[in-house]
Design an enzyme around this catalytic site. Structure first.
Site, PDB file in Angstrom:
ATOM      1  N   CYS A   2      32.532  44.068  50.409  1.00  0.00           N
ATOM      2  CA  CYS A   2      31.213  43.904  51.023  1.00  0.00           C
ATOM      3  C   CYS A   2      30.128  43.785  49.953  1.00  0.00           C
ATOM      4  O   CYS A   2      30.288  44.281  48.839  1.00  0.00           O
ATOM      5  CB  CYS A   2      30.902  45.102  51.902  1.00  0.00           C
ATOM      6  SG  CYS A   2      32.187  45.433  53.101  1.00  0.00           S
ATOM      7  N   ARG A  31      30.653  37.860  49.093  1.00  0.00           N
ATOM      8  CA  ARG A  31      31.400  39.121  49.074  1.00  0.00           C
ATOM      9  C   ARG A  31      32.029  39.460  50.424  1.00  0.00           C
ATOM     10  O   ARG A  31      32.820  40.389  50.526  1.00  0.00           O
ATOM     11  CB  ARG A  31      30.472  40.263  48.663  1.00  0.00           C
ATOM     12  CG  ARG A  31      30.316  40.365  47.178  1.00  0.00           C
ATOM     13  CD  ARG A  31      29.515  41.587  46.836  1.00  0.00           C
ATOM     14  NE  ARG A  31      29.789  41.992  45.489  1.00  0.00           N
ATOM     15  CZ  ARG A  31      30.629  42.955  45.135  1.00  0.00           C
ATOM     16  NH1 ARG A  31      31.293  43.627  46.042  1.00  0.00           N
ATOM     17  NH2 ARG A  31      30.817  43.244  43.877  1.00  0.00           N
ATOM     18  N   TRP A  81      33.029  42.437  54.641  1.00  0.00           N
ATOM     19  CA  TRP A  81      34.421  41.991  54.626  1.00  0.00           C
ATOM     20  C   TRP A  81      35.190  43.140  55.241  1.00  0.00           C
ATOM     21  O   TRP A  81      35.295  44.216  54.650  1.00  0.00           O
ATOM     22  CB  TRP A  81      34.868  41.726  53.197  1.00  0.00           C
ATOM     23  CG  TRP A  81      36.184  41.047  53.087  1.00  0.00           C
ATOM     24  CD1 TRP A  81      36.430  39.699  53.171  1.00  0.00           C
ATOM     25  CD2 TRP A  81      37.459  41.668  52.854  1.00  0.00           C
ATOM     26  NE1 TRP A  81      37.767  39.464  53.011  1.00  0.00           N
ATOM     27  CE2 TRP A  81      38.428  40.631  52.824  1.00  0.00           C
ATOM     28  CE3 TRP A  81      37.876  42.977  52.683  1.00  0.00           C
ATOM     29  CZ2 TRP A  81      39.778  40.892  52.608  1.00  0.00           C
ATOM     30  CZ3 TRP A  81      39.229  43.226  52.484  1.00  0.00           C
ATOM     31  CH2 TRP A  81      40.157  42.187  52.450  1.00  0.00           C
ATOM     32  N   ASN A 107      30.091  49.697  50.614  1.00  0.00           N
ATOM     33  CA  ASN A 107      31.220  48.859  50.207  1.00  0.00           C
ATOM     34  C   ASN A 107      32.338  49.802  49.781  1.00  0.00           C
ATOM     35  O   ASN A 107      32.103  50.699  48.976  1.00  0.00           O
ATOM     36  CB  ASN A 107      30.808  47.964  49.035  1.00  0.00           C
ATOM     37  CG  ASN A 107      31.986  47.239  48.424  1.00  0.00           C
ATOM     38  OD1 ASN A 107      32.959  46.917  49.114  1.00  0.00           O
ATOM     39  ND2 ASN A 107      31.918  46.979  47.126  1.00  0.00           N
ATOM     40  N   GLY A 108      33.539  49.599  50.325  1.00  0.00           N
ATOM     41  CA  GLY A 108      34.658  50.461  49.932  1.00  0.00           C
ATOM     42  C   GLY A 108      35.336  51.053  51.149  1.00  0.00           C
ATOM     43  O   GLY A 108      35.195  50.533  52.265  1.00  0.00           O
ATOM     44  N   GLU A 480      48.544  28.223  39.230  1.00  0.00           N
ATOM     45  CA  GLU A 480      47.102  28.263  39.468  1.00  0.00           C
ATOM     46  C   GLU A 480      46.673  27.108  40.392  1.00  0.00           C
ATOM     47  O   GLU A 480      45.839  27.288  41.276  1.00  0.00           O
ATOM     48  CB  GLU A 480      46.361  28.220  38.121  1.00  0.00           C
ATOM     49  CG  GLU A 480      44.863  28.262  38.187  1.00  0.00           C
ATOM     50  CD  GLU A 480      44.279  29.471  38.938  1.00  0.00           C
ATOM     51  OE1 GLU A 480      45.004  30.400  39.268  1.00  0.00           O
ATOM     52  OE2 GLU A 480      43.072  29.417  39.221  1.00  0.00           O
ATOM     53  N   LYS A 484      44.949  27.633  44.090  1.00  0.00           N
ATOM     54  CA  LYS A 484      43.655  27.036  44.439  1.00  0.00           C
ATOM     55  C   LYS A 484      43.769  26.244  45.737  1.00  0.00           C
ATOM     56  O   LYS A 484      42.902  26.319  46.599  1.00  0.00           O
ATOM     57  CB  LYS A 484      43.152  26.086  43.328  1.00  0.00           C
ATOM     58  CG  LYS A 484      42.712  26.734  42.052  1.00  0.00           C
ATOM     59  CD  LYS A 484      41.351  27.408  42.120  1.00  0.00           C
ATOM     60  CE  LYS A 484      41.485  28.856  42.435  1.00  0.00           C
ATOM     61  NZ  LYS A 484      41.744  29.754  41.346  1.00  0.00           N
ATOM     62  N   GLU A 487      44.002  28.610  48.659  1.00  0.00           N
ATOM     63  CA  GLU A 487      42.777  29.381  48.879  1.00  0.00           C
ATOM     64  C   GLU A 487      41.685  28.581  49.568  1.00  0.00           C
ATOM     65  O   GLU A 487      41.051  29.083  50.479  1.00  0.00           O
ATOM     66  CB  GLU A 487      42.193  29.837  47.531  1.00  0.00           C
ATOM     67  CG  GLU A 487      42.781  31.084  46.968  1.00  0.00           C
ATOM     68  CD  GLU A 487      42.005  31.540  45.739  1.00  0.00           C
ATOM     69  OE1 GLU A 487      41.950  30.780  44.766  1.00  0.00           O
ATOM     70  OE2 GLU A 487      41.444  32.639  45.765  1.00  0.00           O
ATOM     71  N   HIS A 503      67.156  25.137  43.467  1.00  0.00           N
ATOM     72  CA  HIS A 503      67.897  26.280  43.998  1.00  0.00           C
ATOM     73  C   HIS A 503      67.331  26.752  45.327  1.00  0.00           C
ATOM     74  O   HIS A 503      67.268  27.944  45.601  1.00  0.00           O
ATOM     75  CB  HIS A 503      67.887  27.415  42.969  1.00  0.00           C
ATOM     76  CG  HIS A 503      68.566  27.036  41.693  1.00  0.00           C
ATOM     77  ND1 HIS A 503      69.918  27.134  41.505  1.00  0.00           N
ATOM     78  CD2 HIS A 503      68.074  26.492  40.553  1.00  0.00           C
ATOM     79  CE1 HIS A 503      70.231  26.697  40.295  1.00  0.00           C
ATOM     80  NE2 HIS A 503      69.121  26.294  39.691  1.00  0.00           N
ATOM     81  N   LYS A 602      35.497  37.821  46.931  1.00  0.00           N
ATOM     82  CA  LYS A 602      35.451  37.523  45.498  1.00  0.00           C
ATOM     83  C   LYS A 602      36.111  38.631  44.697  1.00  0.00           C
ATOM     84  O   LYS A 602      36.881  38.377  43.789  1.00  0.00           O
ATOM     85  CB  LYS A 602      33.989  37.347  45.059  1.00  0.00           C
ATOM     86  CG  LYS A 602      33.819  37.051  43.575  1.00  0.00           C
ATOM     87  CD  LYS A 602      34.382  35.698  43.217  1.00  0.00           C
ATOM     88  CE  LYS A 602      34.288  35.395  41.743  1.00  0.00           C
ATOM     89  NZ  LYS A 602      35.214  34.291  41.367  1.00  0.00           N
TER      90      LYS A 602
END
Ligand code: M6R
Length: 607
Positions: A2, A31, A81, A107-108, A480, A484, A487, A503, A602
């Site tokens: 958050c 956030r 969030w 936040n948390g 990476e 991306k 995401e 395989h 983020k």
């Protein structure tokens, strides 16, 4: 997770507070965008705060409640969030006590919220949400029955277990903000006419450049011209803690790009040049020595930062150093083998990712020393590590990491160079010389590849899945690229060592399935060419990132993009850029906002 913000003015006369809160919400939107809310003291004499909150984007909630037109002397703001409690209007912050006189943004996670809630409910408090946060204003209210606001706040904070950054506004003290930090970041601004507290530096920079970055377990209050911080019941001496920040808040704005992600992709030459010029070679040499002397190196990181960790592990192996990259949240499975003489390396853009922070603590607890590579000065990971090397990428707003990955790899390459020099291994000595050329070469990559990649991204955008294959240093780049695409474009994408694709993964390949190959290392070229042929034989659509003028490679692919070539380590930086662009444009073609990927935050500050 958050985003939180609070501001209180010296004035008695209500000001145009709405635009200030809206601006803060816009900055904090990355956030968390499950819900948005503000609480406002409309006058210095009000007995309660006014709360406006709802699910939705900042622009929607701001419009619906005419936030812009709010006037007042103090306010708090929050972007959420969700952790405890689904995204809903009731669960949106700020949360208030029974009387509406105490407003809290948080936040948390409050781990012991269930028992606190039960206790407070038994004492007659009425709860309106399913959140852990709501216990905080009620606790403050409870203590305020016997104590003045500051002492009540302090008592309430003492009851909380878990991770938190908190800002509270109490109606009887309209010019004061109360705050506390444990594990979640929090910054206090130092100004004469206003008091400011926020989870993010850029949000504070809109008001003042003089800041105090709070440490864990610090709490206090601030009013215009005054900051008081305590830790464990004792005042903290702030004389040396006030820092002047040179980042302007505008460095975090989009500067004409449609999205932060694209802006930050284009900022890479500048970010890399900044990182290069900021490298402290004394620290790097000391760090290289620590790597050289380590019995074993454990590299802990999450997401994109872990991919930089894979680059580091491959380079260290080349230089004879035993290194294992570990998903930070899995550190528990190796910690039994860690002891004195081992070295942890924590890589984290934010320096606040809780999994990485917990891993740092576990490694240190087991006797290892820890080296941090981070972008945020004074971050938790930096403060808890023995050696700190900063990437100087500047603020990254987009949830998808781009410039912070390439600057991490640059730092890793600088470390490898310092180590190669120390051990007299000429094998990767040229990495150091080529490094100076990287910022300019990334500019070239952007110029040369953005057009073709934009075109190519149309085809990828229409598919449900894609594979990214590479060998050696091509693998972290493939990983990476796949992360991306997942995401921001919500396309199922997997990266594999190319040899491993036979395989199992190849079973999915048929009829135009896109397979993207990363050819950044001539040493593994032959084997990788064989893998392209295997995919072609299954009717995959093959896409290659290949060195310029390599016609023997070009002819293998349905489509290819030429990327300038330096050496495999520096090529990690050059070859990931087109994959960042591919994900960005695929997201745009699919109609998604790449800056606000669903379900992501983020900085992940919950385990
Ligand atoms: O701040 P950190 O580098 O510790 O963050 C780690 C990951 O959460 C982060 O890289 C995440 O995977 C990004 N969304 C990647 O784009």
């Amino acid at each position: 997770m958050c985003g939180i913000f609070g501001i209180a003015y010296r004035t008695e006369a209500p000001l145009a507070l709405g635009p200030v809160l809206r601006r803060a919400l816009e900055r904090l939107e990355y956030r968390g965008y499950d819900s948005v809310g503000v609480a406002v003291m409309t006058s210095a004499n009000s007995e309660s705060v006014q709360v406006y909150k709802d699910v939705g984007k900042v622009s929607e909630v701001v419009g619906k409640y005419s936030i812009d037109s709010l006037r007042g002397v103090a306010g708090v703001a929050h972007t959420r969030w969700a952790t405890h409690g689904r995204p809903s209007k009731e669960n949106a912050h700020p949360h208030v006590d029974c009387t509406g006189a105490v407003a809290v943004v948080h936040n948390g996670i409050i781990q012991n919220y269930a028992e606190l809630r039960e206790r407070l409910a038994a004492a007659g408090h009425t709860f309106r949400s399913e959140t852990d946060t709501e216990v905080i204003p009620h606790l403050i209210e409870e203590y305020m029955k016997a104590l003045p606001p500051w002492e009540a706040f302090r008592e309430a904070i003492g009851q909380l277990r878990g991770a938190f950054a908190i800002v509270a506004l109490i109606a009887s003290e309209p010019h004061t903000l109360y705050f506390a930090r444990r594990l979640s970041p929090l910054v206090v601004g130092v100004a004469e006419e206003s008091a400011v507290v926020a989870s993010d530096l850029p949000t504070v920079l809109d008001h003042t450049r003089r800041v105090i970055v709070l440490h864990d377990d610090e709490y206090g209050y601030t009013a215009p011209g005054e900051v008081h911080v305590e830790r464990g019941g004792a005042p903290v001496d702030l004389a040396s803690r006030v820092v002047e920040i040179s980042w302007t808040a505008d460095m975090a704005s989009k500067e004409g790009y449609p999205h932060y992600m694209l802006k930050e992709i284009h900022e890479q030459p500048m970010a890399l040049a900044g990182t290069l010029s900021g490298l402290d070679w004394d620290t790097l040499r000391a760090a290289a020595e620590a790597l050289h002397n380590a019995r074993h190196v454990y590299i802990v990181a999450a997401g994109t930062s872990l991919h930089a960790g894979h680059v580091m592990a491959l380079g260290l192996a080349r230089l004879g150093v035993k290194a294992t990259p570990i998903v930070a949240s899995e550190v528990h499975s190796v910690v039994g083998a860690v002891g004195e003489g081992d070295l942890g390396v924590a890589i984290s853009q934010s320096g606040e990712t809780i999994d990485t922070l917990v891993a740092v603590r576990a490694l240190r607890g087991a006797g290892a020393r820890v080296m941090a590579i981070t972008n945020v000065v004074g971050s938790s990971v930096a403060r808890e590590s023995d050696i700190v090397i900063y990437t100087r990428a500047g603020p990254e707003v987009a949830v998808a990491a781009t410039k912070t990955f390439t600057t991490q790899v640059l730092v890793v390459n600088a470390l490898l160079h310092a180590l190669a020099e120390a051990v007299g291994n000429g094998d990767i000595a040229h990495v150091g010389d080529n490094m100076q050329r990287v910022p300019h070469m990334v500019s070239r990559v952007l110029q040369l590849t953005e057009g073709p990649i934009r075109e190519l991204s149309r085809a990828v955008a229409g598919r449900a899945s894609a594979y990214y294959l590479g060998r050696g240093l091509g693998l972290p780049v493939a990983m990476e690229g796949a992360l991306k695409l997942k995401e921001v474009a919500y396309i199922h994408a997997e990266a594999y060592p190319a040899g491993e694709s036979k395989h199992g993964p190849i079973a999915l390949v048929a009829d135009g399935f896109p397979v993207i190959f990363v050819f950044l290392d001539r040493e593994v070229e032959k084997a990788l060419m064989g893998n392209v042929m295997e995919m072609r034989a299954r009717d995959a659509t093959t896409i290659g990132l290949i060195p310029p003028g390599a016609s023997h490679l070009a002819e293998l692919f349905d489509s290819y993009v030429e990327v300038p070539y330096l050496d495999p380590y520096n090529n990690v930086i050059l070859y990931v850029v087109p994959l960042q662009l591919l994900a960005y444009y695929a997201a745009v073609h699919r109609g998604y906002d790449p800056d606000k990927p669903r379900n992501l935050a983020k900085t992940v500050t919950v385990e």
